[in-house]
Design a protein around this motif. Structure first.
Motif, PDB file in Angstrom:
ATOM      1  N   ARG A  59       0.845  -1.186   0.000  1.00 20.23           N
ATOM      2  CA  ARG A  59       0.000   0.000   0.000  1.00 20.23           C
ATOM      3  C   ARG A  59       0.873   1.225   0.000  1.00 20.23           C
ATOM      4  NH1 ARG A  59      -5.180  -0.243   3.951  1.00 20.23           N
ATOM      5  NH2 ARG A  59      -5.664   1.612   2.727  1.00 20.23           N
ATOM      6  N   THR A  60       0.468   2.246  -0.723  1.00 26.33           N
ATOM      7  CA  THR A  60       1.292   3.448  -0.790  1.00 26.33           C
ATOM      8  C   THR A  60       0.962   4.411   0.343  1.00 26.33           C
ATOM      9  OG1 THR A  60      -0.311   4.434  -2.292  1.00 26.33           O
ATOM     10  CG2 THR A  60       1.575   3.311  -3.285  1.00 26.33           C
ATOM     11  N   GLY A  61      -0.171   4.220   1.003  1.00 27.28           N
ATOM     12  CA  GLY A  61      -0.551   5.127   2.088  1.00 27.28           C
ATOM     13  C   GLY A  61       0.138   4.747   3.395  1.00 27.28           C
ATOM     14  N   THR A  62      -0.482   5.168   4.503  1.00 22.11           N
ATOM     15  CA  THR A  62       0.149   4.927   5.800  1.00 22.11           C
ATOM     16  C   THR A  62      -0.061   3.491   6.277  1.00 22.11           C
ATOM     17  OG1 THR A  62      -1.848   5.925   6.686  1.00 22.11           O
ATOM     18  CG2 THR A  62       0.141   7.278   6.693  1.00 22.11           C
ATOM     19  N   ASP A  63      -1.189   2.872   5.889  1.00 27.46           N
ATOM     20  CA  ASP A  63      -1.454   1.519   6.363  1.00 27.46           C
ATOM     21  C   ASP A  63      -0.688   0.494   5.547  1.00 27.46           C
ATOM     22  OD1 ASP A  63      -3.243   2.420   8.283  1.00 27.46           O
ATOM     23  OD2 ASP A  63      -4.911   2.449   6.845  1.00 27.46           O
ATOM     24  N   ALA A  64      -0.296  -0.585   6.219  1.00 25.49           N
ATOM     25  CA  ALA A  64       0.451  -1.627   5.533  1.00 25.49           C
ATOM     26  C   ALA A  64      -0.488  -2.653   4.904  1.00 25.49           C
ATOM     27  CB  ALA A  64       1.407  -2.324   6.501  1.00 25.49           C
ATOM     28  N   ASP A  65      -1.670  -2.835   5.510  1.00 26.78           N
ATOM     29  CA  ASP A  65      -2.589  -3.809   4.943  1.00 26.78           C
ATOM     30  C   ASP A  65      -4.033  -3.356   5.128  1.00 26.78           C
ATOM     31  OD1 ASP A  65      -2.642  -4.209   7.684  1.00 26.78           O
ATOM     32  OD2 ASP A  65      -1.347  -5.979   7.557  1.00 26.78           O
ATOM     33  N   GLY A  66      -4.980  -4.222   4.759  1.00 20.91           N
ATOM     34  CA  GLY A  66      -6.398  -3.864   4.837  1.00 20.91           C
ATOM     35  C   GLY A  66      -6.911  -3.381   3.496  1.00 20.91           C
ATOM     36  N   PRO A  67      -8.246  -3.196   3.421  1.00 16.41           N
ATOM     37  CA  PRO A  67      -8.826  -2.750   2.169  1.00 16.41           C
ATOM     38  C   PRO A  67      -8.456  -1.297   1.873  1.00 16.41           C
ATOM     39  CG  PRO A  67     -10.479  -2.766   3.890  1.00 16.41           C
ATOM     40  CD  PRO A  67      -9.253  -3.385   4.483  1.00 16.41           C
ATOM     41  N   GLY A  68      -8.409  -0.947   0.605  1.00 17.01           N
ATOM     42  CA  GLY A  68      -8.080   0.430   0.259  1.00 17.01           C
ATOM     43  C   GLY A  68      -7.859   0.571  -1.226  1.00 17.01           C
ATOM     44  N   GLU A  69      -7.804   1.830  -1.665  1.00 19.34           N
ATOM     45  CA  GLU A  69      -7.631   2.095  -3.095  1.00 19.34           C
ATOM     46  C   GLU A  69      -6.179   2.422  -3.416  1.00 19.34           C
ATOM     47  OE1 GLU A  69     -10.477   4.878  -4.559  1.00 19.34           O
ATOM     48  OE2 GLU A  69     -12.142   3.531  -4.061  1.00 19.34           O
ATOM     49  N   ASP A  70      -5.306   2.331  -2.400  1.00 21.04           N
ATOM     50  CA  ASP A  70      -3.932   2.772  -2.614  1.00 21.04           C
ATOM     51  C   ASP A  70      -2.951   1.605  -2.741  1.00 21.04           C
ATOM     52  OD1 ASP A  70      -4.268   1.921  -0.065  1.00 21.04           O
ATOM     53  OD2 ASP A  70      -3.164   3.552   0.885  1.00 21.04           O
ATOM     54  N   TRP A  71      -3.456   0.470  -3.156  1.00 16.80           N
ATOM     55  CA  TRP A  71      -2.569  -0.676  -3.347  1.00 16.80           C
ATOM     56  C   TRP A  71      -1.899  -0.577  -4.723  1.00 16.80           C
ATOM     57  CZ3 TRP A  71      -1.531  -5.111  -0.340  1.00 16.80           C
ATOM     58  CH2 TRP A  71      -2.258  -5.209   0.872  1.00 16.80           C
ATOM     59  N   VAL A  72      -0.638  -1.005  -4.787  1.00 22.29           N
ATOM     60  CA  VAL A  72       0.019  -1.160  -6.092  1.00 22.29           C
ATOM     61  C   VAL A  72       0.678  -2.532  -6.132  1.00 22.29           C
ATOM     62  CG1 VAL A  72       0.414   1.256  -6.655  1.00 22.29           C
ATOM     63  CG2 VAL A  72       2.081   0.022  -5.243  1.00 22.29           C
ATOM     64  N   CYS A  73       0.660  -3.143  -7.299  1.00 20.59           N
ATOM     65  CA  CYS A  73       1.346  -4.406  -7.476  1.00 20.59           C
ATOM     66  C   CYS A  73       2.296  -4.250  -8.648  1.00 20.59           C
ATOM     67  CB  CYS A  73       0.366  -5.530  -7.773  1.00 20.59           C
ATOM     68  SG  CYS A  73      -0.612  -6.006  -6.344  1.00 20.59           S
ATOM     69  N   SER A  74       3.557  -4.588  -8.401  1.00 17.68           N
ATOM     70  CA  SER A  74       4.511  -4.554  -9.510  1.00 17.68           C
ATOM     71  C   SER A  74       4.774  -5.988  -9.952  1.00 17.68           C
ATOM     72  CB  SER A  74       5.805  -3.856  -9.092  1.00 17.68           C
ATOM     73  OG  SER A  74       6.320  -4.486  -7.946  1.00 17.68           O
ATOM     74  N   VAL A  75       4.942  -6.137 -11.241  1.00 19.13           N
ATOM     75  CA  VAL A  75       5.122  -7.467 -11.780  1.00 19.13           C
ATOM     76  C   VAL A  75       6.319  -7.457 -12.735  1.00 19.13           C
ATOM     77  CG1 VAL A  75       3.453  -7.073 -13.638  1.00 19.13           C
ATOM     78  CG2 VAL A  75       3.903  -9.386 -12.869  1.00 19.13           C
ATOM     79  N   GLN A  76       7.175  -8.457 -12.609  1.00 18.99           N
ATOM     80  CA  GLN A  76       8.371  -8.571 -13.456  1.00 18.99           C
ATOM     81  C   GLN A  76       8.350  -9.923 -14.125  1.00 18.99           C
ATOM     82  OE1 GLN A  76      11.695  -8.053 -10.802  1.00 18.99           O
ATOM     83  NE2 GLN A  76      12.063  -6.015 -11.616  1.00 18.99           N
ATOM     84  N   TYR A  77       8.569  -9.930 -15.428  1.00 23.82           N
ATOM     85  CA  TYR A  77       8.556 -11.220 -16.103  1.00 23.82           C
ATOM     86  C   TYR A  77       9.475 -11.186 -17.326  1.00 23.82           C
ATOM     87  CZ  TYR A  77       5.258  -8.679 -19.045  1.00 23.82           C
ATOM     88  OH  TYR A  77       4.672  -7.736 -19.837  1.00 23.82           O
ATOM     89  N   VAL A  78       9.846 -12.364 -17.787  1.00 21.36           N
ATOM     90  CA  VAL A  78      10.688 -12.502 -18.976  1.00 21.36           C
ATOM     91  C   VAL A  78       9.865 -13.227 -20.028  1.00 21.36           C
ATOM     92  CG1 VAL A  78      12.837 -13.431 -19.899  1.00 21.36           C
ATOM     93  CG2 VAL A  78      12.730 -12.648 -17.524  1.00 21.36           C
ATOM     94  N   ASP A  79       9.737 -12.602 -21.200  1.00 23.26           N
ATOM     95  CA  ASP A  79       8.949 -13.210 -22.255  1.00 23.26           C
ATOM     96  C   ASP A  79       9.800 -13.224 -23.523  1.00 23.26           C
ATOM     97  OD1 ASP A  79       7.076 -14.159 -23.928  1.00 23.26           O
ATOM     98  OD2 ASP A  79       5.693 -12.455 -23.760  1.00 23.26           O
TER      99      ASP A  79
END
Lengths: 135, 277, 265
Positions: A59-79
């Motif tokens: 989460r990009t905000g102050t909370d580390a977990d829980g519901p919210g709109e400030d989640w980001v997921c980064s994904v790395q892959y080789v294709d």
């Protein structure tokens, strides 16, 4: 009264939120893999099989977990020898379902079918998933 | 005995509805239940119908009980016949739906929805529902409610017919004419207790207030079996019918002419008022 | 005739039950028609974005929508009224002065309420599945694990998902029965469970409960999220069943006791 008494241990047992980065990331990764394959199929790149990405969420905000709109997921892959990395924004709802929105530059809303030249919805532009919120 | 109830007690919260009430109803009789509102009549009927549990006391009813208290209920979205068919299916040995509809005079309207019926028709449907159970005791709570005078008379006739066929009827009513017309015995209830019980004829013969004017009030006072009160319009006294008869004869013997003799109200009503006040 | 059949006979004759039935039958096709006429998609509800791709998305869209508030209402329309309606019409004395015991009447009414809820649920499921297939065809469905599920298997999962709603639905049925008996008011019997359901949804939405939200009766309505996948998980479903069972017992035991001991006045 009996009902209330039965609820007490349950409440005590499970006050933590199940919506933690370590549970959101695999859920996101799984759906990404599935939809990536769909996207490549749509682009007629049949040779591409499954990717085996690394995914991390926070989460990009102050909370580390829980519901919210400030989640980001980064994904790395080789294709096919090319390494890529993308960051998706996630809205995580209290019921454990989330909506991911891809970066518009790399994941536009529509793609063009190379054979028919018709526009098609990009499955990775916006997609949903749910994670197990059970005890 | 159709009903033998002793020492019935029932309280709803702080309100005492029955306070040691006794009720004895002879089999095959039409028994009236009289008393003011809130006396406990309806609660007593509910006990007999098994709708209310007793706090204390013993209530023995011989055979099945049918009938209703207050307004009989019905399902407005069903026809009269369907209403009775539902109830008949819940009884082990029910009567014939068509026959009871006929008996209460609803046969020609039976296939219309009860939602559009008048109060009087629903009242008759309630009686039909009670009869459908083929009861030995039929309990009726103000059955003439909402009936026009003709309907009320038909109802009285129906009750008489039922009684002549051996059915015991317990009739709770405010209408003293009705009670007088159909009941053989009455129990008067006041404040949760039975205050009087016996044949209707005896209730009417109880001492009632009379207003007397004579040719010679001074002599009449001497002959009176009970104390007399002087009022502006004559002499007032309380005596039962037999005593009044003796008094009038005594006055005649002594040469005192009776000019008017009036009872202040209907005898039954007066008896009732005195019993419950 | 059994008592249950008598209850069902009377339910069928009631206008409000007929209206509920019609809404369950016609609502999903209407929603499907409106969606196919529109350019946009209901992206905020699960499977909303797939409604035009596969006919199997519509029943799941309806499910996600219904589970939040419509299903508690559907069951309380019947279960919340089936006891209190006798108070409203003054018919307890007609019913309870026959040869059947109060316990028998309670059981028959409960069975009728459960059967009616079940029927309304099945009608909504069937109607939305048929409407979906008719409007968008039987293309594979993109499940919640990101993979495509063939129409045959997806149909099975859709039906299983709808069937899983039965678990919390029975909990709400029991709650409605309790309110119907305890308050003797149809309004409280029908409105109460709906209100309690909405409050529970609100509690969940605030997100402050964490895992404790699993004890709420509304949470199992979402247990189907684990089913429409390549590799289904059933944990929430079993938990939901346990939670619902506690609610069912906790509501029905006092409800029965109240009715059996009650003075019909």
């Amino acid at each position: 009264m009996k009902r209330l008494l039965l609820l007490v241990p349950l409440l005590l047992a499970g006050c933590g939120t199940p919506l933690t980065p370590s549970r959101v990331a695999p859920s996101f990764r799984e759906v990404f893999v599935g939809l990536y394959a769909q996207q490549q199929q749509l682009l007629r790149r049949e040779a591409v099989g499954k990717v085996d990405p690394l995914a991390a969420c926070r989460r990009t905000g102050t909370d580390a977990d829980g519901p919210g709109e400030d989640w980001v997921c980064s994904v790395q892959y080789v294709d096919l020898g090319t390494s890529s990395a993308q960051v998706f924004e996630l809205q995580v709802k209290p019921d454990g379902c989330w909506k991911a929105t891809g970066p518009p530059a790399t994941q536009p809303a529509q793609l063009v079918d190379p054979v028919s030249s018709r526009p098609r919805t990009n499955p990775l532009s916006e997609f949903d998933g749910c994670l197990d919120t059970g005890w | 005995m159709a009903v033998e109830a002793r020492g019935l007690r029932k309280a709803f919260g702080d309100v005492t509805a029955l306070d040691g009430l006794d009720l004895v109803v002879a089999a095959g009789s039409v028994h009236g239940l009289l008393g003011p509102n809130g006396a406990g009549k309806t609660t007593l009927l509910r006990v007999l119908l098994g709708l209310v549990s007793l706090d204390e006391g013993r209530c023995e009813v011989d055979g099945t009980v049918g009938g209703f208290v207050e307004a009989p209920g019905s399902w407005p979205y069903l026809t009269g016949r369907q209403n009775l068919q539902v109830l008949s299916a819940m009884d082990d040995d029910p009567g014939d739906v068509g026959e009871v509809l006929d008996r209460v005079g609803l046969a020609d309207r039976a296939d219309t929805k009860v939602g559009g019926w008048s109060l009087g028709m629903r009242q008759r449907l309630g009686i039909a529902a009670g009869l459908l159970r083929r009861p030995q005791l039929l309990v009726l709570d103000e059955p003439a409610n909402g009936l026009d005078p003709l309907g009320a008379r038909q109802l009285r006739d129906l009750i008489r017919v039922l009684a002549s066929q051996g059915l015991t009827v317990l009739l709770c009513s405010h209408d003293l004419t009705e009670v007088d017309a159909v009941c053989s015995d009455v129990t008067v209830v006041s404040r949760g207790r039975d205050v009087w019980r016996g044949p209707v004829s005896q209730l009417k013969a109880r001492p009632g207030r009379c207003l007397l004017t004579t040719s010679d009030d001074a002599r009449a006072r001497l002959l009176a079996p009970v104390p007399l009160d002087d009022t502006e319009v004559g002499l007032s006294f309380v005596a039962d019918t037999a005593a009044v008869d003796r008094f009038v004869l005594a006055l005649a013997n002594e040469g005192v002419a009776v000019r008017t003799l009036e009872r202040e109200a209907l005898p039954l009503e007066q008896a009732l008022v005195e019993l419950v006040s | 005739m059994t008592l249950l059949r008598l209850e069902l006979l009377r339910l069928r004759a009631q206008p409000r039950v007929r209206v509920a039935f019609a809404i369950c039958l016609l609502g999903p096709p209407l929603l499907g028609l409106v969606l196919s006429a529109q350019a946009g998609l209901p992206r905020d509800t699960l499977f909303g974005r797939h409604v035009k791709e596969s006919g199997l998305a519509l029943p799941l869209l309806v499910l996600g929508f219904a589970g939040t508030w419509a299903l508690p209402l559907v069951t309380s329309i019947v279960a919340g009224d089936i006891f209190a309606t006798e108070d409203g019409h003054g018919t307890w004395q007609s019913l309870l002065t026959r040869s059947r015991t109060r316990a028998e009447v309670f059981t028959a009414k409960l069975q009728a309420a459960v059967l009616a809820s079940l029927t309304l649920l099945a009608v909504t499921a069937g109607s939305s599945l048929v409407a979906g297939l008719a409007l968008a065809g039987d293309q594979p469905l993109t499940g919640l694990s990101g993979t495509q599920i063939g129409a045959g298997r997806a149909t099975g999962l859709v039906l299983l998902s709808w069937a899983s709603e039965l678990v919390p639905l029975l909990g709400f049925t029991a709650l409605a029965v309790l309110l119907s008996i305890a308050t003797r008011s149809s309004l409280a019997g029908v409105g109460g469970p709906l209100l309690i359901g909405l409050l529970m949804q609100l509690l969940s939405l605030l997100g402050a409960l964490g895992s404790a939200a699993n004890a709420l009766l509304t949470t199992p309505f979402a247990a189907w999220h684990g089913l429409v996948r390549d590799d289904p998980y059933y944990g929430p479903l079993w938990q939901g069943a346990l939670v619902s069972l506690v609610w069912v017992v906790g509501c029905l035991v006092p409800a029965r006791r109240i009715l059996l001991a009650r003075d019909i006045t």
